[in-house]
Design an enzyme around this catalytic site. Structure first.
Site, PDB file in Angstrom:
ATOM      1  N   TYR A  68       0.845  -1.201   0.000  1.00  0.00           N
ATOM      2  CA  TYR A  68       0.000   0.000   0.000  1.00  0.00           C
ATOM      3  C   TYR A  68       0.884   1.257   0.000  1.00  0.00           C
ATOM      4  O   TYR A  68       0.716   2.162  -0.818  1.00  0.00           O
ATOM      5  CB  TYR A  68      -0.879  -0.054   1.253  1.00  0.00           C
ATOM      6  CG  TYR A  68      -1.728   1.158   1.523  1.00  0.00           C
ATOM      7  CD1 TYR A  68      -2.696   1.586   0.618  1.00  0.00           C
ATOM      8  CD2 TYR A  68      -1.598   1.860   2.727  1.00  0.00           C
ATOM      9  CE1 TYR A  68      -3.496   2.678   0.900  1.00  0.00           C
ATOM     10  CE2 TYR A  68      -2.398   2.944   3.019  1.00  0.00           C
ATOM     11  CZ  TYR A  68      -3.341   3.359   2.096  1.00  0.00           C
ATOM     12  OH  TYR A  68      -4.145   4.447   2.378  1.00  0.00           O
ATOM     13  N   LYS A 117       1.553   4.047  -2.978  1.00  0.00           N
ATOM     14  CA  LYS A 117       1.213   5.456  -2.764  1.00  0.00           C
ATOM     15  C   LYS A 117       2.424   6.375  -3.000  1.00  0.00           C
ATOM     16  O   LYS A 117       2.265   7.482  -3.509  1.00  0.00           O
ATOM     17  CB  LYS A 117       0.621   5.667  -1.369  1.00  0.00           C
ATOM     18  CG  LYS A 117      -0.778   5.086  -1.210  1.00  0.00           C
ATOM     19  CD  LYS A 117      -1.784   5.740  -2.158  1.00  0.00           C
ATOM     20  CE  LYS A 117      -3.197   5.241  -1.967  1.00  0.00           C
ATOM     21  NZ  LYS A 117      -4.185   5.920  -2.808  1.00  0.00           N
ATOM     22  N   ILE A 146      -8.640   8.097   8.814  1.00  0.00           N
ATOM     23  CA  ILE A 146      -9.882   8.874   8.744  1.00  0.00           C
ATOM     24  C   ILE A 146     -10.982   8.169   9.546  1.00  0.00           C
ATOM     25  O   ILE A 146     -11.216   6.967   9.373  1.00  0.00           O
ATOM     26  CB  ILE A 146     -10.342   9.072   7.276  1.00  0.00           C
ATOM     27  CG1 ILE A 146      -9.221   9.711   6.444  1.00  0.00           C
ATOM     28  CG2 ILE A 146     -11.621   9.919   7.221  1.00  0.00           C
ATOM     29  CD1 ILE A 146      -8.766  11.073   6.900  1.00  0.00           C
TER      30      ILE A 146
HETATM   31  N1  SER Z   1      -6.250   4.315   6.847  1.00  0.00           N
HETATM   32  C1  SER Z   1      -5.195   3.748   6.077  1.00  0.00           C
HETATM   33  C2  SER Z   1      -4.839   2.404   6.553  1.00  0.00           C
HETATM   34  O1  SER Z   1      -4.906   2.197   7.747  1.00  0.00           O
HETATM   35  C3  SER Z   1      -3.976   4.613   6.142  1.00  0.00           C
HETATM   36  O2  SER Z   1      -4.031   5.537   5.142  1.00  0.00           O
HETATM   37  O3  SER Z   1      -4.440   1.562   5.789  1.00  0.00           O
END
Ligand code: SER
Length: 371
Positions: free
Chosen positions: A194, A198, A224
């Site tokens: 991930y 990014k 978030i």
């Molecule tokens: N909320 C995301 C995650 O925990 C982080 O950007 O993977």
């Protein structure tokens, strides 16, 4: 997509010339051409957004944690029919009847291009992605969605002169980054697919901006926290789940250690930041990728705040090694001073306000369910 097919896709991509144009000997900014050799012509410009019109917005991955809320905010501002939510999943009745929804698969280049052309899209918000924990469980799918899918989006955005928003994350940093706080520019060596995808998005988006004039805009989101939608497979998800479990059972089992500090933000601040950076004038954006932050807390601190609303609340800890290792490699805090200085970013929700708003949402939901 099976791995062999993915490999074929990759080898085709690798064999394709990076750009069918001779190596430029003059500055190449704003040539208006993309890596897929689609030449710039007047028809692309006709789809572009002028300051007097509302943008026509497409949101990919629209049924994740953020898309529905962003569509609501943008529809209020630009009109219901100017914002199209898309996903490969079937929407609920509520989503389907609240505004335009369309099937779109970001791995299908022609499908995506058709949607952009037929709907005269001018802004693309690219929310499709696999998050950190689920990405580690399925690296090849994460690579396809987060990297190959992004390549499709970048090329279509460049060819059709779109303003493109791609979210990045605290996950774009790694154990060798400064962690308290992490500034905008520093070492980025993430240890998750991930995070790697990014960092790639940040770099290639900025590259397309300087190379082809793509209007690329990127915010690094913290974790978030949303009331009426769920994240899917992230490391910061505990900070959403805690509220559901607290209201439902008065208990919560946390998969991170009590002292794991991470940057976090309430969804309304995140969506407003996204609209603000999309509306910012290009002159106010000397950078194209910005950290944004609101607060930073540990599970223990969050639980203490929850107890203020629910004195009998109990939290226990059962550490998940994968997610703990991910969290331990991420920043504890974010330096977002450039966003505050350049385009006036400010957050409204700190920890006490966040917990109050989450409680009032969940208690009214649970009252409605029991009425
Ligand atoms: N909320 C995301 C995650 O925990 C982080 O950007 O993977």
């Amino acid at each position: 997509m099976p791995f062999w097919l993915l490999n074929q896709v990759f080898s085709q991509v690798l064999q394709r010339p990076a750009c069918g144009y001779p190596t430029p000997i003059v500055p190449v900014q704003f040539l208006g051409i993309s890596a897929r050799q689609v030449t710039s012509d007047a028809s692309f410009r006709s789809a572009s957004f002028s300051d007097t019109e509302h943008p026509r917005v497409l949101i990919t991955g629209g049924l994740g944690q953020l898309g529905v809320g962003l569509a609501k905010l943008l529809r209020k501002r630009f009109g219901k029919d100017n914002v199209i939510l898309s996903d490969i999943r079937k929407p609920s009745d509520h989503v389907f009847y609240s505004g335009p929804f369309i099937y779109s698969d970001i791995l299908d280049y022609k499908n995506l291009r058709e949607i952009v052309v037929n709907n005269r899209i001018t802004w693309l918000i690219h929310y499709s992605a696999l998050l950190s924990a689920v990405g580690e469980a399925n690296v090849s799918l994460a690579r396809a969605v987060n990297i190959t899918g992004l390549h499709n989006v970048l090329d279509i955005a460049t060819e059709h002169n779109l303003r493109l928003f791609v979210p990045s994350t605290i996950g774009a940093f790694g154990p060798s980054s400064p962690r308290n706080p992490a500034p905008d520019l520093c070492i980025q060596r993430p240890r998750t697919i991930y995070g790697v995808s990014k960092v790639h998005a940040e770099l290639i988006g900025e590259y397309y901006h300087y190379r082809y004039g793509l209007d690329f805009r990127c915010l690094r989101y913290p974790g978030i926290i949303s009331a009426d939608t769920q994240p899917g497979g992230g490391t910061t998800d505990y900070a959403v789940q805690i509220f559901h479990d607290a209201i439902k059972s008065g208990k919560f089992q946390c998969y991170l250690k009590p002292d794991t500090r991470l940057p976090m933000m309430y969804i309304d601040d995140c969506l407003r930041a996204t609209l603000e950076i999309m509306e910012a004038s290009s002159d106010s954006l000397p950078m194209r990728t910005y950290n944004i932050n609101a607060m930073s807390f540990t599970p223990e601190e969050l639980a203490q705040e929850v107890v203020k609303h629910l004195p009998e609340f109990q939290v226990t800890y059962n550490v998940d090694a994968v997610r703990q290792a991910i969290a331990d490699s991420w920043p504890m805090n974010f330096d977002d001073s450039n966003a505050r200085k350049d385009w006036g970013w400010k957050h409204y929700y700190d920890l006490p306000e966040l917990v109050t708003v989450m409680f009032s949402f969940h208690t009214s939901e649970s009252r409605a369910a029991h009425a």
